[in-house]
Design a protein around this motif. Structure first.
Motif, short mmCIF file in Angstrom:
data_model
loop_
_atom_site.label_atom_id
_atom_site.label_comp_id
_atom_site.label_asym_id
_atom_site.label_seq_id
_atom_site.Cartn_x
_atom_site.Cartn_y
_atom_site.Cartn_z
N GLY A 148 0.78 -1.23 0.00
CA GLY A 148 0.00 0.00 0.00
C GLY A 148 0.81 1.27 0.00
N GLN A 149 2.14 1.16 -0.11
CA GLN A 149 3.00 2.35 -0.08
C GLN A 149 3.72 2.53 -1.40
OE1 GLN A 149 5.72 2.64 3.21
NE2 GLN A 149 4.10 2.53 4.76
N VAL A 150 4.33 3.71 -1.55
CA VAL A 150 5.25 3.98 -2.66
C VAL A 150 6.66 3.90 -2.10
CG1 VAL A 150 6.06 5.63 -4.37
CG2 VAL A 150 3.62 5.46 -3.88
N THR A 151 7.43 2.95 -2.60
CA THR A 151 8.83 2.80 -2.21
C THR A 151 9.70 3.32 -3.33
OG1 THR A 151 8.39 0.88 -0.81
CG2 THR A 151 10.65 1.17 -1.57
N MET A 152 10.57 4.27 -3.02
CA MET A 152 11.49 4.82 -4.01
C MET A 152 12.77 4.00 -4.01
SD MET A 152 9.53 7.25 -4.98
CE MET A 152 10.68 7.66 -6.30
N GLY A 180 -0.08 -10.56 -10.33
CA GLY A 180 -0.57 -9.20 -10.13
C GLY A 180 0.53 -8.17 -10.07
N ILE A 181 1.67 -8.46 -10.72
CA ILE A 181 2.80 -7.54 -10.78
C ILE A 181 2.90 -7.01 -12.21
CG2 ILE A 181 5.26 -7.22 -10.39
CD1 ILE A 181 5.21 -9.66 -8.57
N ALA A 182 3.00 -5.70 -12.36
CA ALA A 182 3.16 -5.09 -13.68
C ALA A 182 4.44 -4.27 -13.70
CB ALA A 182 1.97 -4.20 -14.02
N TYR A 183 5.08 -4.23 -14.86
CA TYR A 183 6.39 -3.56 -15.02
C TYR A 183 6.29 -2.54 -16.14
CZ TYR A 183 11.42 -3.25 -16.27
OH TYR A 183 12.68 -2.82 -16.57
N VAL A 184 6.67 -1.30 -15.83
CA VAL A 184 6.75 -0.24 -16.83
C VAL A 184 8.22 0.08 -17.02
CG1 VAL A 184 6.05 2.09 -17.48
CG2 VAL A 184 4.53 0.70 -16.06
N PRO A 185 8.84 -0.41 -18.11
CA PRO A 185 10.28 -0.20 -18.28
C PRO A 185 10.60 1.24 -18.67
CG PRO A 185 9.36 -1.29 -20.20
CD PRO A 185 8.24 -1.20 -19.20
N GLU A 186 11.88 1.57 -18.56
CA GLU A 186 12.32 2.92 -18.87
C GLU A 186 12.00 3.30 -20.31
OE1 GLU A 186 16.50 5.52 -18.83
OE2 GLU A 186 16.46 3.48 -18.05
N ASN A 187 12.10 2.35 -21.24
CA ASN A 187 11.82 2.65 -22.65
C ASN A 187 10.34 2.56 -22.99
OD1 ASN A 187 11.24 -0.07 -22.75
ND2 ASN A 187 12.93 -0.62 -24.14
N ARG A 208 -1.53 -5.63 -8.08
CA ARG A 208 -1.16 -5.49 -6.67
C ARG A 208 0.13 -4.70 -6.52
NH1 ARG A 208 -1.24 -10.92 -3.54
NH2 ARG A 208 -1.30 -9.44 -1.81
N LEU A 209 1.02 -4.81 -7.51
CA LEU A 209 2.33 -4.16 -7.42
C LEU A 209 2.72 -3.63 -8.78
CD1 LEU A 209 5.05 -3.54 -5.92
CD2 LEU A 209 5.79 -5.83 -6.62
N LEU A 210 3.14 -2.36 -8.82
CA LEU A 210 3.68 -1.76 -10.04
C LEU A 210 5.16 -1.48 -9.86
CD1 LEU A 210 1.04 0.96 -11.05
CD2 LEU A 210 1.25 -1.37 -11.92
N LEU A 211 5.96 -1.91 -10.81
CA LEU A 211 7.37 -1.56 -10.89
C LEU A 211 7.52 -0.56 -12.03
CD1 LEU A 211 8.90 -5.18 -10.80
CD2 LEU A 211 8.17 -3.78 -8.86
N ILE A 212 7.96 0.66 -11.72
CA ILE A 212 8.02 1.72 -12.72
C ILE A 212 9.43 2.29 -12.75
CG2 ILE A 212 6.96 3.82 -13.60
CD1 ILE A 212 4.56 3.30 -11.84
N ASP A 213 10.03 2.31 -13.95
CA ASP A 213 11.42 2.72 -14.10
C ASP A 213 11.50 4.11 -14.75
OD1 ASP A 213 14.17 2.80 -14.24
OD2 ASP A 213 14.39 0.94 -15.37
N ILE A 273 3.58 0.44 -5.05
CA ILE A 273 4.43 0.91 -6.15
C ILE A 273 5.89 0.90 -5.72
CG2 ILE A 273 4.95 2.84 -7.70
CD1 ILE A 273 2.05 3.79 -7.30
N LEU A 274 6.74 0.32 -6.58
CA LEU A 274 8.20 0.44 -6.45
C LEU A 274 8.67 1.29 -7.61
CD1 LEU A 274 10.93 -0.28 -5.20
CD2 LEU A 274 10.91 -2.40 -6.55
N LEU A 275 9.22 2.46 -7.31
CA LEU A 275 9.47 3.47 -8.32
C LEU A 275 10.94 3.86 -8.36
CD1 LEU A 275 8.25 5.55 -10.34
CD2 LEU A 275 7.77 7.03 -8.40
N VAL A 276 11.57 3.65 -9.50
CA VAL A 276 12.92 4.17 -9.76
C VAL A 276 12.78 5.55 -10.38
CG1 VAL A 276 14.99 3.90 -11.18
CG2 VAL A 276 13.99 1.90 -10.04
N GLU A 277 13.48 6.52 -9.82
CA GLU A 277 13.28 7.89 -10.31
C GLU A 277 14.53 8.73 -10.06
OE1 GLU A 277 12.36 10.50 -12.30
OE2 GLU A 277 10.54 9.29 -12.17
#
Length: 254
Positions: free
Chosen positions: A30-34, A90-97, A168-173, A201-205
């Motif tokens: 339920g959190q956003v982890t950077m 339930g995990i989705a990945y949004v790559p940098e490209n 359930r979980l988004l990985l966003i680059d 959300i696990l967010l690389v930024e």
């Protein structure tokens, strides 16, 4: 709050190169982890290892208590557990490209990401309207080839595809990379809305103003290792710590 995703002692080799050296951190539900760090610290490799695009050679990755990567998952699990299986959890990945299909329309891109629909007409109308509320441009350009969208609109489409069905979980680059400040603010608002739906959300930024605005917890990487874990508010309020870990101050990124 329980942890939805946990990495323990994760090592990843790519060919002859040893990229991750015992990565340890958890992503609370339920959190956003950077996931922060200098270029080349191993952030993208970490996301790709979680998704099974690269195999962890040592350590364990668990999602909601279920092993999904690393030798700890066992030989049989490793043989079956590829990226499609991980996505099914339930995990989705949004790559940098962003990975959009430029020759397909916005609607066709969305359909490809929807497991429960066989045609555009079969997409969940209520969920689409919710997504259009987050990203109005997608409704306007619904029948346009995705390759003709602006950079910001392509990023919106990439995130929209990831959430066309509940995840359930988004990985966003690095979603803000190369985008105008106004578009970044739109992304921040959309990700806040996602967080309000209990999406983790696990967010690389690299945009530290965005990291400060969204992050609950943070893991900082350097040279393939996690060198700091804590709250984002704590890191944002300590310029000396920012300089030591990241080589810059968040204060210049307001």
């Amino acid at each position: 709050m329980s942890d939805l995703l946990e990495l323990k002692g994760v090592h990843t080799h790519i060919g002859a190169y040893h990229i991750l050296h015992g990565v340890d951190f958890a992503v609370p539900a339920g959190q956003v982890t950077m996931l922060l760090g200098r270029n080349g610290a191993g952030k993208t490799t970490t996301l790709r290892t979680i998704m099974g695009l690269w195999a962890a050679s040592q350590g364990s990755i668990t999602f909601d208590g279920v092993p999904i990567g690393g030798p700890a998952a066992g030989e049989a699990a490793r043989g079956r557990r590829g990226t499609p299986d991980i996505a099914q959890l339930g995990i989705a990945y949004v790559p940098e490209n962003m990975g959009i299909f430029a020759d397909l329309t916005v609607s066709e891109n969305m359909l490809l990401a929807a497991r429960g629909a066989r045609s555009v007409a079969g997409l969940d109308t209520a969920r689409l309207e919710w997504i259009f509320g987050l990203f109005p441009a997608l409704k306007k350009f619904w029948l346009y080839p995705a390759g003709k969208l602006s950079g910001g609109q392509k990023q919106m489409l990439a995130i929209a595809r990831a959430i066309v069905e509940p995840r359930r979980l988004l990985l966003i680059d690095e979603p803000s990379k190369g985008l105008a400040p106004a578009i970044v603010q739109n992304l921040i608002a959309a990700l806040r809305e996602l967080k309000s739906t209990a999406t983790t959300i696990l967010l690389v930024e690299q945009n530290f103003a965005m990291a400060r605005a969204l992050g609950d917890s943070v893991a900082v990487m350097d040279d393939g290792r996690v060198v700091h874990r804590g709250s984002m508010a704590e890191l944002a309020g300590d310029e000396a710590l920012q300089q030591r870990l990241l080589g810059l101050s968040l204060a210049v990124h307001q």
